[in-house]
Write a protein that holds these residues in place. Structure first.
Motif, PDB file in Angstrom:
ATOM      1  N   TYR A  71       2.395 -33.260  -4.524  1.00  0.00           N
ATOM      2  CA  TYR A  71       3.596 -33.055  -3.720  1.00  0.00           C
ATOM      3  C   TYR A  71       4.124 -31.643  -3.867  1.00  0.00           C
ATOM      4  CZ  TYR A  71       8.188 -33.831  -1.718  1.00  0.00           C
ATOM      5  OH  TYR A  71       9.302 -33.761  -0.942  1.00  0.00           O
ATOM      6  N   PRO A  74       9.435 -29.224   0.001  1.00  0.00           N
ATOM      7  CA  PRO A  74       9.919 -28.241   0.975  1.00  0.00           C
ATOM      8  C   PRO A  74      11.255 -27.666   0.503  1.00  0.00           C
ATOM      9  CG  PRO A  74      10.353 -30.454   1.751  1.00  0.00           C
ATOM     10  CD  PRO A  74       9.581 -30.594   0.468  1.00  0.00           C
ATOM     11  N   GLY A  76      14.047 -27.675   1.917  1.00  0.00           N
ATOM     12  CA  GLY A  76      15.206 -28.507   2.220  1.00  0.00           C
ATOM     13  C   GLY A  76      15.268 -29.818   1.484  1.00  0.00           C
ATOM     14  N   MET A  77      14.569 -29.955   0.448  1.00  0.00           N
ATOM     15  CA  MET A  77      14.542 -31.182  -0.342  1.00  0.00           C
ATOM     16  C   MET A  77      15.940 -31.738  -0.589  1.00  0.00           C
ATOM     17  SD  MET A  77      12.385 -32.959  -2.148  1.00  0.00           S
ATOM     18  CE  MET A  77      12.409 -34.125  -3.486  1.00  0.00           C
TER      19      MET A  77
ATOM     20  N   ARG B 382      14.268 -38.072  -2.341  1.00  0.00           N
ATOM     21  CA  ARG B 382      13.726 -36.997  -1.510  1.00  0.00           C
ATOM     22  C   ARG B 382      14.737 -36.552  -0.448  1.00  0.00           C
ATOM     23  NH1 ARG B 382       8.763 -38.311   1.395  1.00  0.00           N
ATOM     24  NH2 ARG B 382       8.551 -36.060   1.555  1.00  0.00           N
ATOM     25  N   ALA B 383      15.625 -37.455  -0.049  1.00  0.00           N
ATOM     26  CA  ALA B 383      16.484 -37.144   1.090  1.00  0.00           C
ATOM     27  C   ALA B 383      17.929 -36.839   0.692  1.00  0.00           C
ATOM     28  CB  ALA B 383      16.468 -38.313   2.074  1.00  0.00           C
ATOM     29  N   TYR B 441      15.891 -35.592   6.280  1.00  0.00           N
ATOM     30  CA  TYR B 441      16.624 -34.945   5.183  1.00  0.00           C
ATOM     31  C   TYR B 441      15.706 -34.487   4.055  1.00  0.00           C
ATOM     32  CZ  TYR B 441      20.661 -37.113   7.470  1.00  0.00           C
ATOM     33  OH  TYR B 441      21.611 -37.499   8.375  1.00  0.00           O
ATOM     34  N   ALA B 442      14.509 -35.031   3.973  1.00  0.00           N
ATOM     35  CA  ALA B 442      13.580 -34.596   2.932  1.00  0.00           C
ATOM     36  C   ALA B 442      12.882 -33.305   3.326  1.00  0.00           C
ATOM     37  CB  ALA B 442      12.545 -35.676   2.660  1.00  0.00           C
ATOM     38  N   GLU B 443      12.598 -33.178   4.608  1.00  0.00           N
ATOM     39  CA  GLU B 443      11.850 -32.010   5.077  1.00  0.00           C
ATOM     40  C   GLU B 443      12.761 -30.935   5.646  1.00  0.00           C
ATOM     41  OE1 GLU B 443       8.681 -31.946   4.465  1.00  0.00           O
ATOM     42  OE2 GLU B 443       8.438 -34.051   3.906  1.00  0.00           O
ATOM     43  N   MET B 444      14.086 -31.232   5.727  1.00  0.00           N
ATOM     44  CA  MET B 444      15.055 -30.260   6.267  1.00  0.00           C
ATOM     45  C   MET B 444      14.633 -29.801   7.667  1.00  0.00           C
ATOM     46  SD  MET B 444      17.846 -28.765   4.897  1.00  0.00           S
ATOM     47  CE  MET B 444      18.830 -27.261   4.769  1.00  0.00           C
TER      48      MET B 444
END
Ligand SMILES: [Fe+2]
Lengths: 98, 487
Positions: A71, A74, A76-77, B382-383, B441-444
């Motif tokens: 993993y 990114p 924005g995590m 993650r989010a 929200y995890a990947e923005m």
């Protein structure tokens, strides 16, 4: 699947060490005993794939896709986190369409 | 200096983006159906400068229009600010000059008399033109290829109301648009002007009437014979504006009213029905069956918006700010002013619901809207911990059987308003695609999801990936390629 409490890196590594010290036979079943020691939920995820465990933000991350990809977080995590503490009223005071 | 650091909600995924964008040939996971040709146009807002007052409503956010242009399975994205006089004035001054929502008394004196609209609510394709809509002003015409702002539009001078609703209704049988403005004669007037505009964009009918009290008339219902006009709980006055308050307050003592006017009727023909405290901000569909007029809508028990506080100082009640799909039935033969209300589903939903627009004003079966399924997983690690605050499903609600089918967006995403796209060449209700924007929200990043409306449980057939966060929409509309002069 419901996610359990997060596992800190230190806990994870100490459990790994204990399991390794116990017996190498834990690998006979494809590593699932090791995973079970850490988190039963991870076993559920890993049933039909080759899991890869990475550590990110002090927590282990299991890639269960079978692609053996660790993993990479990114930028924005956890981007919902900065507003997670707000009351419902404060949250909805601006974020009414999200 | 531009500083958003003191805005508690404008952080993480919800921080302003403040850029315009073009993405050609967007990344896609899955396969975009090749029979979707046209554009999904979204209108919402992004703060150019922080609000002047911390208690201002999010409805004051500067308008931002964006478009996913679909052509033979390829999707391009374009996003532009709506270049209103307000946007230009703020940009020139390098700060927010405008005060509380729809309250010119709180503005910087330098912008006195300037059009305050932010044009952030609904995109509209009509009579070959693309418009942005905001209920405090005229529509703004937009170039459908460049998304550059052309300016206010008054239908060749024949549309006399000073305001134009964000929810006009286009009759699928005649092609004409039923639209209106409230506070039509100016700020704090209780006038509504109701219009019929034919498919060539010509005003063919105007009716002027007054509502029981000045209130937010955000949406209406349309049947083949009647227009249904909900009026509820939000109140305003010149006094409260002069006190520097936001335009609307909530008065729980006010009954809700629903006006029914025949589409060929005059002001004297309106019949006002009266009900308990409710908020019907958005409607799903209406129909006339004999002497009964029926409206289905996601209706709140009370004030859905904490930023429009109670006039008596009572606290906002999150429990009452939940919308349930309900049916209101108005008996035109009744001797009193009451009507019946049924709750059709026992679960609360997003009030931003849609139907297959080809069935608007007609008997229909399906309603689509987003909702929160708390049994579905959410990956807060993650989010971020937004469990329970995400709309993680789109539902197709079958009003004939009471059954629901669902699309689940995944454990790191939240869905914005749903949109239904009819399948080309099909006329069967609900045959087509459900589309909408997911915030990952995890990947923005933002992802446009496309699912088969008749197979929602199968998941999406495609996700169009943006490599950034796109601004939150208020409303989005699918515009078929024959509706606008696309390049
Ligand atoms: Fe709306």
């Amino acid at each position: 699947m419901r996610r359990e409490e997060p596992i800190k890196r230190r806990d994870f590594l100490s459990k790994v060490a204990i399991v390794f010290a116990g017996a190498a036979v834990v690998w006979i079943d494809g590593g699932r005993t090791l995973l079970r020691a850490v988190s039963p939920a991870l076993v559920e995820l890993s049933c039909n794939s080759t899991p890869v465990v990475s550590i990110h933000m002090d927590r282990p991350y299991l890639d269960a896709t079978g692609r053996a990809v660790p993993y990479y977080a990114p930028i924005g995590m956890r981007s919902g986190e900065p507003v997670a503490h707000l009351t419902e009223e404060a949250f909805r005071s601006q974020l009414c369409f999200v | 200096m531009v500083d958003f650091s003191h805005q508690p909600t404008m952080k993480g995924f919800f921080a302003p983006t403040r850029f315009e964008a073009d993405v050609y040939d967007c990344e896609v996971i899955g396969k975009v159906p090749t029979d979707m040709n046209g554009a999904f146009v979204r209108l919402g807002g992004d703060w150019l400068y922080p609000p002047k007052f911390s208690d201002d409503a999010p409805f004051s956010v500067d308008g931002y229009i964006n478009m996913f242009r679909f052509k033979n399975g390829i999707v391009d994205y374009k996003g532009r600010w709506v270049k209103t006089p307000r946007y230009k004035a703020d940009l020139a001054a390098h700060k927010q000059l405008f005060g509380e929502y729809r309250n010119p008394f709180t503005d910087d004196p330098s912008v006195k008399g300037l059009d305050r609209t932010v044009q952030n609510t609904t995109p509209l394709a009509f009579a070959g033109k693309l418009f942005t809509l905001k209920e405090d002003s005229l529509p703004y015409e937009i170039n459908c290829n460049t998304l550059e702002t052309i300016g206010p539009y008054n239908f060749h001078g024949k549309y006399k109301s000073l305001t134009f609703t964000a929810h006009p209704k286009v009759d699928p049988v005649t092609g004409e648009m039923i639209c209106y403005g409230y506070e039509a004669a100016g700020l704090e007037t209780n006038d509504v002007y109701l219009y019929t505009i034919n498919k060539k964009g010509e005003v063919t009918r105007e009716v002027r009437f007054k509502v029981p009290y000045i209130s937010m008339v955000h949406d209406i219902g349309l049947t083949q014979k009647h227009v249904i006009i909900p009026v509820f709980g939000f109140v305003t006055s010149m006094e409260r504006l002069k006190e520097g308050k936001v335009h609307w307050g909530w008065d729980s003592t006010r009954p809700s009213y629903v006006g029914i006017i025949p589409r060929d009727g005059e002001a004297k023909d309106i019949r006002w029905f009266k009900g308990p405290e409710r908020a019907t901000v958005h409607t799903l569909n209406g129909r006339t069956e004999g002497d009964k007029v029926i409206l289905e809508a996601p209706i709140f028990d009370s004030n859905p918006f904490p930023f429009f506080p109670s006039v008596d100082g009572s606290p906002w009640d999150a429990q009452k700010a939940r919308a349930y799909i309900r049916r209101n039935t108005f008996d035109l033969n009744s001797k009193d002013d009451g009507f019946t209300e049924e709750k059709l589903f026992e679960m609360n939903v997003s009030d931003l619901g849609r139907v297959d627009d080809r069935y608007l004003s007609l008997p229909y079966r399906y309603a689509f809207t987003a909702y929160t399924d708390r049994e579905r997983p959410f990956d807060q690690w993650r989010a971020g911990n937004l469990q329970g605050r995400v709309s993680n499903c789109y539902g197709r609600f079958d009003l004939a059987t009471g059954k629901k089918s669902s699309y689940f967006v995944g454990d790191t995403c939240s869905l914005q308003e749903v949109c239904f796209v009819p399948r080309k060449g099909s006329s069967e209700e609900g045959d087509g695609y459900v589309i909408g924007m997911a915030s990952n929200y995890a990947e923005m990043r933002s992802e446009l999801i496309i699912a088969d409306a008749q197979r929602l449980e199968d998941g999406d057939v495609a996700r169009v990936i943006l490599p950034f966060r796109s601004t939150a929409q208020v409303h989005g509309r699918w515009m078929d390629e024959d509706q606008l002069p696309f390049a």
